[in-house]
Design a protein around this motif. Sequence first.
Motif, PDB file in Angstrom:
ATOM      1  N   GLY A 178       1.097  -1.110   0.095  1.00 57.15           N
ATOM      2  CA  GLY A 178       0.019   0.508  -0.186  1.00 57.15           C
ATOM      3  C   GLY A 178       0.406   1.686  -0.151  1.00 57.15           C
ATOM      4  O   GLY A 178       0.411   2.548  -0.115  1.00 57.15           O
ATOM      5  N   ALA A 179       2.553   1.066  -0.469  1.00 52.90           N
ATOM      6  CA  ALA A 179       3.223   2.684  -0.170  1.00 52.90           C
ATOM      7  C   ALA A 179       3.057   2.924  -1.344  1.00 52.90           C
ATOM      8  O   ALA A 179       2.076   2.473  -2.527  1.00 52.90           O
ATOM      9  CB  ALA A 179       4.135   1.921  -0.518  1.00 52.90           C
ATOM     10  N   GLY A 180       3.086   4.527  -1.124  1.00 54.66           N
ATOM     11  CA  GLY A 180       3.376   5.145  -2.470  1.00 54.66           C
ATOM     12  C   GLY A 180       4.477   5.134  -3.177  1.00 54.66           C
ATOM     13  O   GLY A 180       5.316   4.881  -2.752  1.00 54.66           O
ATOM     14  N   GLY A 181       4.312   6.002  -4.182  1.00 57.18           N
ATOM     15  CA  GLY A 181       5.322   6.275  -4.674  1.00 57.18           C
ATOM     16  C   GLY A 181       6.479   5.406  -5.509  1.00 57.18           C
ATOM     17  O   GLY A 181       5.660   4.474  -5.881  1.00 57.18           O
ATOM     18  N   VAL A 182       7.628   5.448  -5.961  1.00 58.47           N
ATOM     19  CA  VAL A 182       8.472   4.191  -6.253  1.00 58.47           C
ATOM     20  C   VAL A 182       8.328   2.844  -5.517  1.00 58.47           C
ATOM     21  O   VAL A 182       7.980   1.831  -6.700  1.00 58.47           O
ATOM     22  CB  VAL A 182       9.367   4.403  -5.883  1.00 58.47           C
ATOM     23  N   ARG A 183       7.512   2.758  -4.208  1.00 54.07           N
ATOM     24  CA  ARG A 183       7.265   1.631  -3.964  1.00 54.07           C
ATOM     25  C   ARG A 183       6.373   1.470  -4.081  1.00 54.07           C
ATOM     26  O   ARG A 183       5.908  -0.268  -4.164  1.00 54.07           O
ATOM     27  CB  ARG A 183       6.982   1.375  -2.040  1.00 54.07           C
ATOM     28  N   ALA A 184       5.825   1.562  -5.144  1.00 53.34           N
ATOM     29  CA  ALA A 184       3.949   1.455  -5.514  1.00 53.34           C
ATOM     30  C   ALA A 184       4.238   0.727  -6.807  1.00 53.34           C
ATOM     31  O   ALA A 184       3.662  -0.831  -7.071  1.00 53.34           O
ATOM     32  CB  ALA A 184       2.801   2.381  -5.418  1.00 53.34           C
ATOM     33  N   TRP A 185       4.617   0.265  -7.565  1.00 53.55           N
ATOM     34  CA  TRP A 185       4.780  -0.065  -9.273  1.00 53.55           C
ATOM     35  C   TRP A 185       6.726  -0.625  -9.571  1.00 53.55           C
ATOM     36  O   TRP A 185       6.835  -1.614  -9.623  1.00 53.55           O
ATOM     37  CB  TRP A 185       4.486   1.140 -10.022  1.00 53.55           C
ATOM     38  N   VAL A 186       7.905  -0.177  -7.865  1.00 52.94           N
ATOM     39  CA  VAL A 186       8.949  -1.195  -8.928  1.00 52.94           C
ATOM     40  C   VAL A 186       8.838  -2.552  -8.390  1.00 52.94           C
ATOM     41  O   VAL A 186       9.419  -3.373  -9.248  1.00 52.94           O
ATOM     42  CB  VAL A 186      10.046  -0.699  -8.238  1.00 52.94           C
ATOM     43  N   PRO A 187       8.607  -2.909  -7.673  1.00 54.29           N
ATOM     44  CA  PRO A 187       7.532  -4.402  -7.152  1.00 54.29           C
ATOM     45  C   PRO A 187       7.353  -5.645  -8.797  1.00 54.29           C
ATOM     46  O   PRO A 187       7.736  -6.264  -8.573  1.00 54.29           O
ATOM     47  CB  PRO A 187       7.279  -4.583  -5.710  1.00 54.29           C
ATOM     48  N   PHE A 188       6.785  -4.418  -8.688  1.00 55.92           N
ATOM     49  CA  PHE A 188       5.803  -5.234  -9.824  1.00 55.92           C
ATOM     50  C   PHE A 188       7.152  -5.559 -11.075  1.00 55.92           C
ATOM     51  O   PHE A 188       6.493  -6.364 -11.743  1.00 55.92           O
ATOM     52  CB  PHE A 188       4.668  -4.431  -9.729  1.00 55.92           C
ATOM     53  N   ALA A 189       7.753  -4.460 -11.586  1.00 57.68           N
ATOM     54  CA  ALA A 189       8.003  -3.746 -12.315  1.00 57.68           C
ATOM     55  C   ALA A 189       9.151  -5.336 -12.645  1.00 57.68           C
ATOM     56  O   ALA A 189       9.694  -5.373 -13.278  1.00 57.68           O
ATOM     57  CB  ALA A 189       8.552  -2.625 -12.785  1.00 57.68           C
ATOM     58  N   VAL A 190       9.631  -5.320 -11.355  1.00 54.87           N
ATOM     59  CA  VAL A 190      11.304  -6.127 -10.773  1.00 54.87           C
ATOM     60  C   VAL A 190      10.738  -7.780 -10.692  1.00 54.87           C
ATOM     61  O   VAL A 190      10.784  -8.270 -11.177  1.00 54.87           O
ATOM     62  CB  VAL A 190      11.940  -6.042  -9.516  1.00 54.87           C
ATOM     63  N   ALA A 191       9.069  -7.593  -9.889  1.00 59.25           N
ATOM     64  CA  ALA A 191       9.307  -9.308  -9.131  1.00 59.25           C
ATOM     65  C   ALA A 191       8.260 -10.215 -10.846  1.00 59.25           C
ATOM     66  O   ALA A 191       8.243 -11.204 -10.524  1.00 59.25           O
ATOM     67  CB  ALA A 191       7.855  -9.366  -8.528  1.00 59.25           C
ATOM     68  N   LEU A 192       7.949  -9.708 -11.362  1.00 63.70           N
ATOM     69  CA  LEU A 192       7.336 -10.166 -12.589  1.00 63.70           C
ATOM     70  C   LEU A 192       7.470 -10.476 -13.303  1.00 63.70           C
ATOM     71  O   LEU A 192       8.130 -11.717 -14.197  1.00 63.70           O
ATOM     72  CB  LEU A 192       5.855  -9.208 -12.616  1.00 63.70           C
ATOM     73  N   PRO A 193       8.273 -10.228 -14.626  1.00 60.05           N
ATOM     74  CA  PRO A 193       9.148 -10.057 -15.444  1.00 60.05           C
ATOM     75  C   PRO A 193      11.094 -11.253 -14.539  1.00 60.05           C
ATOM     76  O   PRO A 193      10.970 -12.641 -15.688  1.00 60.05           O
ATOM     77  CB  PRO A 193      10.620  -9.108 -15.848  1.00 60.05           C
ATOM     78  N   LEU A 194      11.167 -11.432 -12.905  1.00 62.28           N
ATOM     79  CA  LEU A 194      11.788 -12.206 -12.690  1.00 62.28           C
ATOM     80  C   LEU A 194      11.426 -13.625 -12.820  1.00 62.28           C
ATOM     81  O   LEU A 194      11.440 -14.344 -12.808  1.00 62.28           O
ATOM     82  CB  LEU A 194      12.747 -11.845 -11.323  1.00 62.28           C
ATOM     83  N   THR A 195       9.985 -13.502 -12.450  1.00 57.69           N
ATOM     84  CA  THR A 195       9.384 -14.685 -12.216  1.00 57.69           C
ATOM     85  C   THR A 195       9.365 -15.537 -13.930  1.00 57.69           C
ATOM     86  O   THR A 195       9.221 -16.317 -13.922  1.00 57.69           O
ATOM     87  CB  THR A 195       7.401 -14.274 -11.689  1.00 57.69           C
ATOM     88  N   VAL A 196       8.674 -14.878 -14.743  1.00 55.61           N
ATOM     89  CA  VAL A 196       8.782 -14.704 -16.235  1.00 55.61           C
ATOM     90  C   VAL A 196      10.457 -15.648 -16.973  1.00 55.61           C
ATOM     91  O   VAL A 196      10.345 -16.390 -16.940  1.00 55.61           O
ATOM     92  CB  VAL A 196       8.577 -13.884 -17.132  1.00 55.61           C
ATOM     93  N   ALA A 197      11.563 -14.793 -16.113  1.00 54.72           N
ATOM     94  CA  ALA A 197      12.841 -15.016 -16.097  1.00 54.72           C
ATOM     95  C   ALA A 197      12.671 -16.863 -15.707  1.00 54.72           C
ATOM     96  O   ALA A 197      14.002 -17.569 -16.101  1.00 54.72           O
ATOM     97  CB  ALA A 197      13.728 -14.726 -15.996  1.00 54.72           C
ATOM     98  N   LEU A 198      12.974 -17.475 -14.692  1.00 59.15           N
ATOM     99  CA  LEU A 198      12.884 -17.974 -13.801  1.00 59.15           C
ATOM    100  C   LEU A 198      11.984 -18.861 -14.193  1.00 59.15           C
ATOM    101  O   LEU A 198      12.825 -19.911 -14.756  1.00 59.15           O
ATOM    102  CB  LEU A 198      12.241 -17.794 -12.497  1.00 59.15           C
ATOM    103  N   MET A 199      10.426 -19.082 -14.853  1.00 57.79           N
ATOM    104  CA  MET A 199       9.811 -20.047 -15.806  1.00 57.79           C
ATOM    105  C   MET A 199      10.304 -20.071 -16.912  1.00 57.79           C
ATOM    106  O   MET A 199      10.178 -21.113 -17.123  1.00 57.79           O
ATOM    107  CB  MET A 199       8.398 -19.556 -15.781  1.00 57.79           C
ATOM    108  N   LEU A 200      11.013 -19.650 -17.857  1.00 62.06           N
ATOM    109  CA  LEU A 200      11.544 -19.706 -19.380  1.00 62.06           C
ATOM    110  C   LEU A 200      12.755 -20.685 -19.119  1.00 62.06           C
ATOM    111  O   LEU A 200      13.165 -21.538 -19.335  1.00 62.06           O
ATOM    112  CB  LEU A 200      12.286 -18.625 -20.164  1.00 62.06           C
ATOM    113  N   TRP A 201      13.385 -20.113 -17.853  1.00 67.70           N
ATOM    114  CA  TRP A 201      15.238 -20.876 -17.411  1.00 67.70           C
ATOM    115  C   TRP A 201      15.018 -21.678 -16.832  1.00 67.70           C
ATOM    116  O   TRP A 201      15.672 -23.073 -17.042  1.00 67.70           O
ATOM    117  CB  TRP A 201      15.720 -19.945 -16.370  1.00 67.70           C
ATOM    118  N   VAL A 202      13.868 -22.501 -16.442  1.00 65.65           N
ATOM    119  CA  VAL A 202      13.345 -23.600 -15.745  1.00 65.65           C
ATOM    120  C   VAL A 202      12.979 -25.189 -16.710  1.00 65.65           C
ATOM    121  O   VAL A 202      13.434 -25.931 -16.353  1.00 65.65           O
ATOM    122  CB  VAL A 202      12.653 -24.255 -14.475  1.00 65.65           C
ATOM    123  N   GLY A 203      12.432 -24.411 -17.790  1.00 64.93           N
ATOM    124  CA  GLY A 203      12.242 -24.848 -18.736  1.00 64.93           C
ATOM    125  C   GLY A 203      12.855 -25.157 -19.815  1.00 64.93           C
ATOM    126  O   GLY A 203      12.267 -25.064 -20.986  1.00 64.93           O
TER     127      GLY A 203
END
Length: 155
Positions: free
Chosen positions: A38-63
């Motif tokens: 629920g934080a504002g500012g940068v903490r509102a979008w950076v976690p999504f901009a980092v965690a979701l692409p990292l998840t996709v990269a991890l799924m591609l790497w595992v396969g």
Amino acid sequence: MTTDAATVTYTERLRVPWWSWPLGLAGGGLIAVEIWMGAGGVRAWVPFAVALPLTVALMLWVGRIRVAVTAGEFRVDDARLPLAVISEVVALDAAGKREALGVGSHPLAFVVQRPWIGGAVQVVLNDPADPTPFWVISTRHPVRLAAALRESAQR
């Protein structure tokens, strides 16, 4: 890795199943929400901009693992096995794979196992210079892979 496409008799990529993508992305989203909280500012979008692409990269790497049979060798990712040293190939169903990796296992066996893939092949080696007794490789098509290995090894 230069291989003539005509010499490849079998190829398969050990991708993650379709149903793991929603689960993985939900997990990545949950981590992003936990960081955001629920934080504002940068903490509102950076976690999504980092965690979701990292998840996709991890799924591609595992396969990423590719299994292929060519005219002269059996390839599993970057491991190479000359077909001349293969003495026996056994197609395994889920129970056979469990047996080969459990009670029937050997500490020097070469194993590429994916838990989301039920079948496997066991490739028994006849190479006095190699201490590896056999390979156990996950595959979605154990009978087709075993047939391709037998056919290519007989040439």
